[in-house]
Design a protein around this motif. Structure first.
Motif, PDB file in Angstrom:
ATOM      1  N   ASP A  10       0.797  -1.206   0.028  1.00 38.20           N
ATOM      2  CA  ASP A  10       0.084   0.003  -0.153  1.00 38.20           C
ATOM      3  C   ASP A  10       0.791   1.522  -0.033  1.00 38.20           C
ATOM      4  OD1 ASP A  10       1.007  -0.501   2.668  1.00 38.20           O
ATOM      5  OD2 ASP A  10      -0.914   0.416   3.654  1.00 38.20           O
ATOM      6  N   LYS A  11       2.239   1.189   0.502  1.00 37.35           N
ATOM      7  CA  LYS A  11       2.990   2.309   0.641  1.00 37.35           C
ATOM      8  C   LYS A  11       3.604   2.377  -0.560  1.00 37.35           C
ATOM      9  CE  LYS A  11       4.062   2.291   5.504  1.00 37.35           C
ATOM     10  NZ  LYS A  11       3.205   1.472   5.698  1.00 37.35           N
ATOM     11  N   LEU A  12       3.873   1.443  -1.129  1.00 35.57           N
ATOM     12  CA  LEU A  12       4.459   1.346  -2.704  1.00 35.57           C
ATOM     13  C   LEU A  12       3.409   2.262  -3.989  1.00 35.57           C
ATOM     14  CD1 LEU A  12       6.101  -1.922  -3.041  1.00 35.57           C
ATOM     15  CD2 LEU A  12       7.351   0.410  -2.744  1.00 35.57           C
ATOM     16  N   GLU A  13       2.037   1.572  -3.582  1.00 38.87           N
ATOM     17  CA  GLU A  13       1.094   2.218  -4.579  1.00 38.87           C
ATOM     18  C   GLU A  13       0.824   3.757  -4.215  1.00 38.87           C
ATOM     19  OE1 GLU A  13      -1.903   2.341  -7.330  1.00 38.87           O
ATOM     20  OE2 GLU A  13      -0.128   0.958  -6.827  1.00 38.87           O
ATOM     21  N   ALA A  14       0.937   4.220  -2.832  1.00 43.39           N
ATOM     22  CA  ALA A  14       0.905   5.523  -2.538  1.00 43.39           C
ATOM     23  C   ALA A  14       2.164   6.392  -3.209  1.00 43.39           C
ATOM     24  CB  ALA A  14       0.752   5.618  -0.976  1.00 43.39           C
ATOM     25  N   LEU A  15       3.252   5.693  -3.150  1.00 45.27           N
ATOM     26  CA  LEU A  15       4.400   6.498  -3.586  1.00 45.27           C
ATOM     27  C   LEU A  15       4.118   6.564  -5.083  1.00 45.27           C
ATOM     28  CD1 LEU A  15       7.178   7.760  -3.477  1.00 45.27           C
ATOM     29  CD2 LEU A  15       8.164   5.268  -3.721  1.00 45.27           C
ATOM     30  N   ARG A  16       3.586   5.453  -5.774  1.00 44.42           N
ATOM     31  CA  ARG A  16       3.658   5.396  -7.485  1.00 44.42           C
ATOM     32  C   ARG A  16       2.644   6.731  -7.762  1.00 44.42           C
ATOM     33  NH1 ARG A  16       0.153   3.979 -11.341  1.00 44.42           N
ATOM     34  NH2 ARG A  16      -1.467   3.148  -9.695  1.00 44.42           N
ATOM     35  N   GLU A  17       1.311   6.847  -7.155  1.00 45.40           N
ATOM     36  CA  GLU A  17       0.611   7.641  -7.392  1.00 45.40           C
ATOM     37  C   GLU A  17       1.022   8.885  -7.248  1.00 45.40           C
ATOM     38  OE1 GLU A  17      -3.124   6.704  -4.965  1.00 45.40           O
ATOM     39  OE2 GLU A  17      -3.416   4.972  -6.013  1.00 45.40           O
ATOM     40  N   GLN A  18       1.432   9.414  -6.244  1.00 46.31           N
ATOM     41  CA  GLN A  18       2.165  10.785  -5.955  1.00 46.31           C
ATOM     42  C   GLN A  18       3.166  11.107  -6.693  1.00 46.31           C
ATOM     43  OE1 GLN A  18       0.242  12.355  -4.201  1.00 46.31           O
ATOM     44  NE2 GLN A  18      -1.101  10.721  -3.411  1.00 46.31           N
ATOM     45  N   ALA A  19       4.323   9.946  -7.150  1.00 40.83           N
ATOM     46  CA  ALA A  19       5.262  10.293  -8.105  1.00 40.83           C
ATOM     47  C   ALA A  19       4.651  10.710  -9.494  1.00 40.83           C
ATOM     48  CB  ALA A  19       6.247   9.324  -7.997  1.00 40.83           C
ATOM     49  N   THR A  20       3.616  10.022  -9.983  1.00 39.28           N
ATOM     50  CA  THR A  20       3.096  10.129 -11.125  1.00 39.28           C
ATOM     51  C   THR A  20       2.636  11.638 -11.273  1.00 39.28           C
ATOM     52  OG1 THR A  20       2.402   7.870 -11.478  1.00 39.28           O
ATOM     53  CG2 THR A  20       1.144   9.557 -12.869  1.00 39.28           C
ATOM     54  N   ARG A  21       1.880  12.229 -10.282  1.00 41.22           N
ATOM     55  CA  ARG A  21       1.363  13.544 -10.067  1.00 41.22           C
ATOM     56  C   ARG A  21       2.537  14.585 -10.272  1.00 41.22           C
ATOM     57  NH1 ARG A  21      -2.047  11.276  -6.193  1.00 41.22           N
ATOM     58  NH2 ARG A  21      -4.218  10.888  -6.902  1.00 41.22           N
ATOM     59  N   VAL A  22       3.621  14.276  -9.342  1.00 39.24           N
ATOM     60  CA  VAL A  22       4.659  15.170  -9.578  1.00 39.24           C
ATOM     61  C   VAL A  22       5.351  15.134 -10.760  1.00 39.24           C
ATOM     62  CG1 VAL A  22       6.979  15.603  -8.544  1.00 39.24           C
ATOM     63  CG2 VAL A  22       5.087  15.302  -7.109  1.00 39.24           C
ATOM     64  N   ARG A  23       5.615  14.189 -11.386  1.00 40.84           N
ATOM     65  CA  ARG A  23       6.222  13.983 -12.817  1.00 40.84           C
ATOM     66  C   ARG A  23       5.460  14.885 -13.672  1.00 40.84           C
ATOM     67  NH1 ARG A  23       6.972   8.403 -16.094  1.00 40.84           N
ATOM     68  NH2 ARG A  23       4.617   8.663 -15.937  1.00 40.84           N
ATOM     69  N   THR A  24       3.968  14.573 -13.663  1.00 43.92           N
ATOM     70  CA  THR A  24       3.093  15.390 -14.782  1.00 43.92           C
ATOM     71  C   THR A  24       3.513  17.027 -14.576  1.00 43.92           C
ATOM     72  OG1 THR A  24       1.540  13.581 -14.475  1.00 43.92           O
ATOM     73  CG2 THR A  24       0.590  15.858 -15.186  1.00 43.92           C
ATOM     74  N   ALA A  25       3.454  17.347 -13.318  1.00 42.80           N
ATOM     75  CA  ALA A  25       3.676  18.958 -13.211  1.00 42.80           C
ATOM     76  C   ALA A  25       5.023  19.051 -13.767  1.00 42.80           C
ATOM     77  CB  ALA A  25       3.715  19.061 -11.629  1.00 42.80           C
ATOM     78  N   CYS A  26       6.036  18.519 -13.442  1.00 43.20           N
ATOM     79  CA  CYS A  26       7.403  18.730 -13.794  1.00 43.20           C
ATOM     80  C   CYS A  26       7.630  18.708 -15.509  1.00 43.20           C
ATOM     81  CB  CYS A  26       8.298  17.620 -13.235  1.00 43.20           C
ATOM     82  SG  CYS A  26       8.890  17.768 -11.544  1.00 43.20           S
ATOM     83  N   GLN A  27       6.850  18.174 -16.219  1.00 43.18           N
ATOM     84  CA  GLN A  27       6.583  17.944 -17.709  1.00 43.18           C
ATOM     85  C   GLN A  27       5.750  19.104 -18.088  1.00 43.18           C
ATOM     86  OE1 GLN A  27       4.977  13.991 -18.031  1.00 43.18           O
ATOM     87  NE2 GLN A  27       7.034  13.052 -18.615  1.00 43.18           N
ATOM     88  N   ALA A  28       5.079  19.866 -17.325  1.00 42.53           N
ATOM     89  CA  ALA A  28       4.588  21.048 -17.745  1.00 42.53           C
ATOM     90  C   ALA A  28       5.456  22.184 -18.080  1.00 42.53           C
ATOM     91  CB  ALA A  28       3.707  21.733 -16.795  1.00 42.53           C
ATOM     92  N   ASP A  29       4.998  23.057 -19.431  1.00 43.00           N
ATOM     93  CA  ASP A  29       6.081  23.827 -19.902  1.00 43.00           C
ATOM     94  C   ASP A  29       6.460  25.047 -18.895  1.00 43.00           C
ATOM     95  OD1 ASP A  29       5.710  22.756 -22.408  1.00 43.00           O
ATOM     96  OD2 ASP A  29       4.017  23.968 -22.894  1.00 43.00           O
TER      97      ASP A  29
END
Length: 250
Positions: free
Chosen positions: A167-186
């Motif tokens: 469950d901790k790994l899944e929480a990390l995956r979800e949050q890291a996906t959101r942060v990566r999306t933000a970092c890919q913004a122009d």
């Protein structure tokens, strides 16, 4: 009348000396298989060898006594009995099931989708007093293959442990996906910070099927935005679980 010659005991004695120690050797093996507990490693092998060699020694002693006491005809009978005894012991060795250690251990399931994560501070720059992200590590790596968490702190050594609860790994995956999306913004909101001297963090996250990219993230983003705060919370949860019994090297 001529006195009948005594039959020579040499041949039946030799046969007896071959069969009886061999049968007793196998009997020692049977005793070891029945009595030695599983999982004893070299100690168990040593005990089994003692039983088998001890049985062979007893067989040699019995062969010597029987050869001295019995006639040639009875020695042949004793050799036949030794043959049957050895055969039964050989069959017993093959048929008695090997003892195994009872265990409820099951290997951990494979986390899917597999991912690689890393967050580490820029080390070639002195920390600024304005930095807000107070973390107990300089870098934290998580890889669901080969299933490990590695932590680098301000001072060596580096420490590792197995993966935490899924469950901790899944929480990390979800949050890291959101942060990566933000970092890919122009406009690169994950790098925005009012601090001019604060160190940046190197953020890496990708699934097994993707090409990996490294982004720079500010401590301001990690401590003030919902995505950054939730990512930090997931990392702290993992760190707290794995540090209890990690192993350190270097």
């Amino acid at each position: 009348m001529e006195t009948p010659k005594k039959k020579s005991k040499i041949l039946p004695a030799l046969v007896l000396f071959l069969l009886l120690p061999a049968g007793c050797f196998l009997a020692g093996g049977v005793i070891g298989k029945l009595t030695i507990a599983p999982g004893q490693g070299l100690a168990g092998a040593g005990i089994a060898a003692i039983y088998a060699l001890g049985g062979a020694a007893v067989g040699l002693l019995l062969s010597t006594v029987l050869t001295a006491k019995l006639t040639a005809q009875r020695l042949w009978i004793a050799a036949g009995v030794a043959l049957l005894f050895g055969g039964s012991m050989f069959a017993a060795l093959r048929l008695i099931p090997k003892k195994t250690i009872e265990t409820n251990y099951e290997p951990p399931p494979i986390f899917e989708p597999a991912f690689v994560f890393s967050l580490g501070v820029e080390l070639n720059k002195d920390p600024s007093p304005d930095e807000q992200f107070d973390q107990p590590f300089t870098r934290l790596d998580v890889g669901t293959r080969p299933n490990s968490v590695r932590v680098f702190r301000h001072e060596p050594p580096a420490c590792s442990n197995n993966l935490p609860a899924f469950d901790k790994l899944e929480a990390l995956r979800e949050q890291a996906t959101r942060v990566r999306t933000a970092c890919q913004a122009d406009d690169e909101p994950c790098r925005a910070t009012p601090c001019t001297n604060c160190r940046e963090y190197h953020f890496l996250f990708y699934l097994d099927t993707e090409e990996h990219q490294t982004f720079k993230v500010s401590d301001h983003y990690l401590t003030t935005t919902p995505e950054g705060q939730q990512l930090v919370e997931a990392l702290r949860s993992i760190y707290d679980e794995v540090q209890a019994d990690w192993w350190c090297t270097g």
